[in-house]
Structure formats: C-alpha cells, structure tokens
Scaffold this motif. Sequence first.
Motif, PDB file in Angstrom:
ATOM      1  N   GLU A 165      -0.922  50.940 -40.065  1.00  0.00           N
ATOM      2  CA  GLU A 165      -1.810  51.785 -39.289  1.00  0.00           C
ATOM      3  C   GLU A 165      -2.809  50.949 -38.501  1.00  0.00           C
ATOM      4  O   GLU A 165      -3.169  51.264 -37.346  1.00  0.00           O
ATOM      5  N   THR A 166      -3.229  49.840 -39.120  1.00  0.00           N
ATOM      6  CA  THR A 166      -4.187  48.965 -38.416  1.00  0.00           C
ATOM      7  C   THR A 166      -3.555  48.362 -37.176  1.00  0.00           C
ATOM      8  O   THR A 166      -4.172  48.258 -36.113  1.00  0.00           O
ATOM      9  N   LYS A 167      -2.302  47.930 -37.335  1.00  0.00           N
ATOM     10  CA  LYS A 167      -1.596  47.395 -36.157  1.00  0.00           C
ATOM     11  C   LYS A 167      -1.494  48.446 -35.041  1.00  0.00           C
ATOM     12  O   LYS A 167      -1.690  48.158 -33.851  1.00  0.00           O
ATOM     13  N   ILE A 168      -1.156  49.643 -35.525  1.00  0.00           N
ATOM     14  CA  ILE A 168      -1.022  50.727 -34.526  1.00  0.00           C
ATOM     15  C   ILE A 168      -2.355  50.975 -33.841  1.00  0.00           C
ATOM     16  O   ILE A 168      -2.445  51.128 -32.600  1.00  0.00           O
ATOM     17  N   ASP A 169      -3.410  50.979 -34.651  1.00  0.00           N
ATOM     18  CA  ASP A 169      -4.736  51.235 -34.082  1.00  0.00           C
ATOM     19  C   ASP A 169      -5.149  50.111 -33.155  1.00  0.00           C
ATOM     20  O   ASP A 169      -5.756  50.342 -32.090  1.00  0.00           O
ATOM     21  N   ASN A 170      -4.841  48.870 -33.588  1.00  0.00           N
ATOM     22  CA  ASN A 170      -5.201  47.748 -32.717  1.00  0.00           C
ATOM     23  C   ASN A 170      -4.439  47.810 -31.390  1.00  0.00           C
ATOM     24  O   ASN A 170      -4.985  47.527 -30.310  1.00  0.00           O
ATOM     25  N   ALA A 171      -3.185  48.195 -31.500  1.00  0.00           N
ATOM     26  CA  ALA A 171      -2.402  48.336 -30.248  1.00  0.00           C
ATOM     27  C   ALA A 171      -2.974  49.451 -29.359  1.00  0.00           C
ATOM     28  O   ALA A 171      -3.085  49.296 -28.126  1.00  0.00           O
TER      29      ALA A 171
END
Length: 476
Positions: free
Chosen positions: A49-55
């Motif tokens: 989810e963090t990766k998604i949010d960072n993207a």
Amino acid sequence: MFNISPTLTTRVMRCNAVIIIATSLLMFNANATPLDELLKQVKQSNVAETKIDNAALSRFKANLASQKANLAKQTQRNQALQQKMTQLQDSIAANNKLILAKKKLANSEKFDLDKVFSEFRGASQDLRGQLNKSALSATLSGRATQLSPYSETNYEPDLGAIKNLWLLFTEQMVASSKVTTTEIPVTMADGSKETLAVTQIAGFTAFTAQGPLLYQPASESYQLLPSNSADISARIAGFTHPQDGFVSALIDPSAGGLLKRATEAKAWWKVFSDAGIVGGIIVAVGIIGMGIGLFRLLVLGREAKKIKVQKQQLNTLTDNSLGRIIGVADRHENSNADELARFLDEAILAELPECRKGLGSIAVLATIAPMLGLLGTVAGMIETFQAITAYGNSDPQVLSSGISKALLTTKFGLIAAVPLMLLHSLLTSKSDSIVHVIEHQSAGLLAQRQQRLNLCVNDSASAPVAVEQQQVTGNV
C-alpha cells in the motif's frame, strides 16, 4: 490547493483498519502462530500500500506541476483577454462617438435632402402650372403628365427624376426663346379640326394665315379667332411678308386672351354686369343722387330768377320767397319794429326748408357711394382669396374675376361720389345765396319800418310845441 485521489484515501483507510484489527488480535492471543502470519501479511500489505501511495503521490506531484503550469498559462491568457477586453471597450467607446458623429452628419444631410426634395416638389408644381397654361404644350404635349408624380407630398426623387425635371425646364426655356412654324391641328370656328401652319412667337402669340389663335389649356390645342380687326390682319400679313428687314408682330402675353377681347365687340352693359350686385347698387345711387340734384338745381335756378324779378318790382308781389316775405311785411303794416322782426324771422324760417330741400339726401348718397365701392372691393378680394385657396395662384384667369369686381366697384363708387359732392356744393351755394337775399331784403324792410316809426314820433312831438307858441303869441 492540492487534489487528493479518492482511491488513495480508501486504501489508507483500509490499511488503518487492518492494523487496528491485527493489534486487537495480538492483545488477546500474543502467543498464537497465525497472528505472525497475519502480521506478516499486514506488513506486506502495508508495504504494497505504501508503494501504491508513493506512486500516487508522485503522480499527484507531477500533476501539481502540470496544474501550476496550466494555471500560469491560464493567468497569462486571462491577462491577455483582460487587455483585449480593455481595448475592445475603448474601441466600442470610440465607435459610439463615431456613430454619434455619423448620426449628426446623417441628420444634417437628411435635412439638406429634405430641403432639396421640398424645392424639387415646389419646382415641379410651378413648372406643371406653367406647362398647363403654356401655349407651347400645343406642340410639346404630355409634359405635364410626366410631372404628376413629382408633385406628390411624400415623393423622394432620385437622380433620374432630377435630371428629367432639369431637361423639362431647359426644354421650356429654349422653346420660349424661339419663333417656330409648325403644322398642327387647329379648332376652327365651326368646331372642326384642320391642320394648319401655326406660327408661335416665344410661346406668347400664335397665328395662322387665317387669323390669330387662342390657346385652350384643357385640350392643349389652338382655336381660330375671327379676324374682325384690319390692324390685326395687316400685322399678320406683315409678319409673313417682311419689308426692309423689319417684321411687325403681335405679342400677346395671355396666349390669345387679349386678341380674343380685341376681336370681340363687348356690349356696354357688360361692364356693369362684371361689377356685380354692389356695382348695380352704386349705379342706382349715383342716378338717384344726380336726379335729385339736377331737379333741385332747376328749382333753385327758377327761384333765383323770380327773386331777381321781384327785387325790381317790389310793388307787384309774385309767388317766390322774397314775394312771400314782402307779403308778410305788408300784412303787418301796423306792427312795430320788434313785432315785425319776429314775423319776418318766422317767415324766413318757413322758407329755409324749401331752399335746402334735397341737400341732405345728396350728401348722404355722396357718402354712401364710396363706402359701397369699398364694400365691393372687400367682396372682390374675398372672392379672389377663396379662388387662391381652392385653385392656387398659378392661373391668373381664376383670380381676374374677383380683382376685376374689386376694382370696378371702387371705380363706380368714386365716379358716383365725385359728381354728387360737386353738385351738393353747387346747390348749397345757390340755396345760401337765396337765403342771403331774403335775409338782406328782410333787414331792409325792418330798416324802412323803423324809419317810418321815427318820422311819426318826430311829427307827433313837434305838433304840441307849435300850439304852445301860438297860445303865447295870443296872450302877448
């Protein structure tokens, strides 16, 4: 401001929910092995989810830069549009001023055009009136019909109509300066039509070898007049056969009206009929006044002759004013001077009305005659103005009747008044001379009576003196 994606917010909320659930389970069973798996899964999910949010955050930042660039472009565009709007407003204000100036110029030009159109219509009406009565229309017919629409109130001429009016004026002017001979139909004395060689002089006079012509405006044709005048016939013949380079011509400005009068034998009573009812009354007043005056002049002349004879024959009394005065003195022979004076004054007063009979009537008639002439003048001018109101002032034949009546009644009034005033003065002089003779003779009679009375008084006064002298002498 920043725009946050709805998907990212949902994911963050789910992640928080999972963390809370996992923490709750750990609190109940810290030693359970499935919880480690669950924690591991939660961590993995959190990382994902963090990766998604960072993207998503990266994309948001990229979109933010793009939005700032778009905002800057939009701001520049708005500034350009604002400048353009300001320029357009300035242009609109300038155009409004220009439109106002153009409207003023258009109104001024419209006013000038209205004046031009009004002058055009007035000139058309004047030319139409001239063409209707111009003798040139006998050879140039149909011109007045062309001018019919030009005279309408709301007609706005174009360039072609203005040129046509100018051409008609020029044609009339040129034709009015020529002497032409043209073969055209002429109405003869019996009403028939014949084609004759008609000579026109400047649109005024027209004649043929048979005689002068009268122009008929209604039919735009000529009518042959009877040539009763040798002078007119000689002038027509002299025009066709000039001698010594000179031509004697007839010029009639009325297009044959004066020639018609010259060829007609007008009855003497026609003049009185032209004066109307008022003219007849003035003639009657003049005749009555002259009749009274001449009759009284005859009576006073006879009376003056009788008085002249009576002055030479005082002893013989005749039927006249002086004789009647002397008769009164004879009838009162025994009266004293005062009584006789009263009787003579009474007799003179009785003779005065007879001597001055008719003078008042003649004076009244002499005063009424010019007043009736003035009445006829006013009536004639009223008739003239009514003709002007009904038919306009372009045709002199319409106005001639009223003006003729006005002038004739004035003429008759003066003709009747002047002789009556002279006759009244003459009769007054004759009656005054007769009264003067009567009064002079009456004064003479009074003087004679007073002389007689004085002699009688002297005689009666001298008689007692003589008797007294005789008595004195006798006593002595």
